[in-house]
Design an enzyme around this catalytic site. Structure first.
Site, PDB file in Angstrom:
ATOM      1  N   SER A  60      51.305  20.032 -43.448  1.00  0.00           N
ATOM      2  CA  SER A  60      51.103  18.577 -43.216  1.00  0.00           C
ATOM      3  C   SER A  60      49.903  17.949 -43.689  1.00  0.00           C
ATOM      4  O   SER A  60      49.690  16.913 -44.399  1.00  0.00           O
ATOM      5  CB  SER A  60      51.179  18.316 -41.773  1.00  0.00           C
ATOM      6  OG  SER A  60      50.150  19.219 -40.974  1.00  0.00           O
ATOM      7  N   HIS A  66      72.722  41.663 -59.232  1.00  0.00           N
ATOM      8  CA  HIS A  66      71.823  40.465 -58.711  1.00  0.00           C
ATOM      9  C   HIS A  66      70.467  40.727 -59.522  1.00  0.00           C
ATOM     10  O   HIS A  66      69.544  41.584 -59.092  1.00  0.00           O
ATOM     11  CB  HIS A  66      71.669  40.641 -57.384  1.00  0.00           C
ATOM     12  CG  HIS A  66      72.736  40.140 -56.583  1.00  0.00           C
ATOM     13  ND1 HIS A  66      72.875  38.978 -56.188  1.00  0.00           N
ATOM     14  CD2 HIS A  66      73.847  40.751 -55.998  1.00  0.00           C
ATOM     15  CE1 HIS A  66      74.312  38.519 -55.599  1.00  0.00           C
ATOM     16  NE2 HIS A  66      74.694  39.992 -55.480  1.00  0.00           N
ATOM     17  N   GLU A 103      68.130  38.537 -59.356  1.00  0.00           N
ATOM     18  CA  GLU A 103      67.016  37.921 -58.551  1.00  0.00           C
ATOM     19  C   GLU A 103      66.287  38.771 -57.757  1.00  0.00           C
ATOM     20  O   GLU A 103      65.094  38.376 -57.193  1.00  0.00           O
ATOM     21  CB  GLU A 103      67.672  36.721 -57.960  1.00  0.00           C
ATOM     22  CG  GLU A 103      68.703  36.873 -56.823  1.00  0.00           C
ATOM     23  CD  GLU A 103      69.997  36.947 -57.232  1.00  0.00           C
ATOM     24  OE1 GLU A 103      70.200  37.750 -58.274  1.00  0.00           O
ATOM     25  OE2 GLU A 103      70.955  36.815 -56.426  1.00  0.00           O
ATOM     26  N   GLY A 160      47.258  20.157 -38.385  1.00  0.00           N
ATOM     27  CA  GLY A 160      46.312  21.201 -38.334  1.00  0.00           C
ATOM     28  C   GLY A 160      46.642  22.069 -39.653  1.00  0.00           C
ATOM     29  O   GLY A 160      45.693  23.227 -39.970  1.00  0.00           O
ATOM     30  N   GLY A 161      47.927  22.494 -39.642  1.00  0.00           N
ATOM     31  CA  GLY A 161      48.523  23.495 -40.619  1.00  0.00           C
ATOM     32  C   GLY A 161      48.563  23.114 -42.051  1.00  0.00           C
ATOM     33  O   GLY A 161      48.196  22.017 -42.305  1.00  0.00           O
ATOM     34  N   VAL A 162      48.813  23.864 -42.858  1.00  0.00           N
ATOM     35  CA  VAL A 162      48.692  23.895 -44.441  1.00  0.00           C
ATOM     36  C   VAL A 162      49.433  22.685 -44.840  1.00  0.00           C
ATOM     37  O   VAL A 162      49.220  21.862 -45.367  1.00  0.00           O
ATOM     38  CB  VAL A 162      48.932  25.054 -45.384  1.00  0.00           C
ATOM     39  CG1 VAL A 162      48.850  24.916 -46.499  1.00  0.00           C
ATOM     40  CG2 VAL A 162      47.859  26.073 -44.705  1.00  0.00           C
ATOM     41  N   CYS A 222      77.174  37.590 -60.011  1.00  0.00           N
ATOM     42  CA  CYS A 222      78.029  38.289 -59.004  1.00  0.00           C
ATOM     43  C   CYS A 222      79.176  37.254 -58.655  1.00  0.00           C
ATOM     44  O   CYS A 222      80.013  36.819 -59.630  1.00  0.00           O
ATOM     45  CB  CYS A 222      77.182  38.740 -57.624  1.00  0.00           C
ATOM     46  SG  CYS A 222      78.329  39.713 -56.641  1.00  0.00           S
TER      47      CYS A 222
END
Ligand code: XMP
Length: 528
Positions: free
Chosen positions: A243, A184, A186, A239-241, A86
């Site tokens: 970190s 586009h 993508e 506690g999350g994915v 584009c």
């Protein structure tokens, strides 16, 4: 940062298109490592990455307009294959001596000019981009979104596909391996787009398509060792994915030089702290300091009902607690963070205006400057689903890797109004029942995020023969791919009725349950 471990890569030059990230994703899905650099920093990125091919993105800007962005000349002097999408096609045409005119001058499509949405092109010539995919004479659906048009291409180019609205739908200079698409490739609405991009990176640029998470892990381990030496690193675990994966990767690289700090602010979900302790101390034997800061946070939140003030207090207090703990541990030179790629891609602004702040997000932003520590951010190049893949590569159980996102301010932003320990306890119980029901029904992985909220509203009910006057619990579940937009998860009524019955029966303090049917936008995912 050392560069001995450079993977074969594609440099994506960003001119500010909304969908530039999708180009990076499609390239990586083709097994090739890619990075996005804003046009203003593309030269530096080019020298650092030493890529094997270049993709120029779309843009809201207009090539004929004064001051619109250009690609650095070094890219055209490099002799590498280039694909312009584009605006990328137009800027390449312009910089190589062709002509681009504004849509309203060329505009066969009415006064707005340009072409937006679904379109069909016809293949007029063979092209390396089409190999094994499109034959001469065929028509194919693509997604267009452009105002301006190439009206005269640069020397060496020829048309290889054309559409009614864009005679230069695809142009190619096979000798120099330069390609330009007006559409586009993508986006999802160009059904063969991912294959066209794979053709470019593998076939045209000659890359093997063998970039894997195992290779990424090994590269990062070597980089972390080189960066940290025998220094000490501390890492704030949420506690999350993100970190967690960052911590485990760093631990693989430098072992006991890493200490993790987990701040329990009292706003966690049921058993969350215990799960983190079991995982890090038990399964991975990583030095872990757990700070019990519940009283501090509850005291600070007392009487506060304004959502932004709650968020700001929690963010600030988190930093204070973390800083104190880091000082207590002492001697750390590095701070590890689970920063992801979408957080570090510099947005390209043409207006210079700031975007509106909907919510002030909580992360450990501000910490590194205050603490004068160098950052270790081994996930900076990864998208969320790639972090999950890396987590699996590092042996994290699926149940942990696939966890729903949980916000930094925790339950505080799921308790509109004042947050107290008692209200957190009520919410924890209701939330745990809801999630247990979702898991039992086999729905957990089909949902982006599901959680309960506790409303600052009491309603009348009847249990047994007695009148009750108690809190309302809201349930929310959404599907999403990135948290930016979200649809409501369409549970069937029997499922929701089952959850409501269990929550009212089992959680003292709740006598009514409602389901949130608001998509994002106009709602946000969290309630505050
Ligand atoms: P909203 O509520 O803005 O949330 O639609 C979008 C996604 O971001 C999460 N979220 C946060 N994550 N710190 C975080 O780390 C925060 O302060 C925060 N606020 C919202 C939210 O859970 C959802 O996944």
């Amino acid at each position: 940062m050392q560069t001995d471990h450079l993977p074969d890569s594609i440099l994506i030059v960003d001119f500010g298109s909304q969908v530039t990230q999708l180009i990076a994703r499609r390239v990586r899905e083709a097994g090739v490592y890619s990075e996005i650099a804003p046009f203003s920093m593309a030269e530096e990125a080019f020298k650092r990455m030493r890529p094997k091919g270049i993709i120029l993105s779309g843009s809201p800007a207009s090539v004929p307009e004064d001051g619109s962005p250009r690609a650095p000349d070094i890219l055209f002097e490099s002799g590498l294959p280039i694909l312009g999408i584009c605006y990328g096609q137009q800027v390449m045409t312009h910089q190589l001596g062709g002509e681009v005119r504004p849509g309203h001058e060329t505009g066969a499509e009415g006064n707005r000019g340009g072409e937006f949405g679904r379109a069909f092109l016809t293949v007029t010539k063979e092209c390396a981009l089409f190999d094994g995919l499109w034959q001469v004479g065929e028509r194919h659906q693509v997604w267009m979104s452009h105002g301006d048009k190439v009206t005269q291409f640069a020397d060496g180019f020829e048309i290889v596909a054309t559409s009614d609205g864009a005679p230069f739908a695809v142009i190619a200079d096979e000798a120099r391996k330069y390609y330009g698409t007006q559409f586009h490739p993508e986006v999802y609405h160009t059904p063969d787009g991912a294959k066209l991009l794979a053709n470019f990176v593998r076939h045209v640029c000659g890359l093997a398509g063998d970039w894997t998470m195992a290779a990424y892990r090994d590269t990062k381990i070597a980089e972390i060792r080189a960066q940290v030496g025998d220094g000490k690193v501390i890492c704030g675990l949420s506690g999350g994915v993100d970190s967690s994966v960052a911590a485990i990767l760093i631990h693989e690289a430098i072992g006991a030089q890493l200490t993790c700090v987990f701040v329990d602010h009292g706003l966690l979900r049921q058993n969350e702290r215990e799960q983190v302790e079991a995982m890090f101390r038990g399964a991975y034997n990583i030095p872990l300091v757990v700070v019990d800061a519940e009283d501090r946070f509850m005291a600070g939140l007392a009487g506060e009902t304004d959502p932004e003030k709650k968020r700001k207090f929690i963010g600030g207090e988190f930093i204070a607690v973390f800083e104190e703990e880091a000082n207590r541990i002492g001697g750390a030179d590095f701070l590890a963070q689970g920063t992801l790629y979408p957080d570090v891609i510099e947005s390209v602004s043409f207006t210079g205006g700031p975007s509106v702040t909907i919510k002030s997000h909580h992360n450990v932003g501000g910490l590194p400057e205050r603490m004068n520590m160098e950052l270790v951010e081994p996930l900076r190049e990864l998208f969320k689903d790639e972090v999950r893949a890396l987590g699996r590569e590092l042996g994290l159980p699926d149940m942990f890797v696939g966890r729903h996102p949980f916000p930094g301010p925790g339950l505080a932003i799921r308790i509109p109004g004042e947050v107290t320990k008692e209200r957190c306890d009520i919410l924890r119980k209701a939330d745990a029942i809801y999630l247990e029901e979702i898991r039992n029904a086999g729905l957990y992985d089909a949902i982006w995020q599901a959680f309960a909220v506790l409303l600052p509203v009491k309603t009348v009910g009847v249990m047994g023969d007695a009148r009750t006057y108690d809190n309302v619990c809201g349930l929310r579940a959404v599907t999403s791919t990135d948290g930016m937009t979200a649809d409501v998860y369409p549970f069937d009524a029997a499922f929701l009725t089952g959850c409501a019955t269990r929550i009212v029966n089992e959680v003292q303090g709740v006598n009514r349950v409602v389901y949130d049917y608001t998509s994002k936008p106009p709602g946000t995912i969290e309630w505050e």
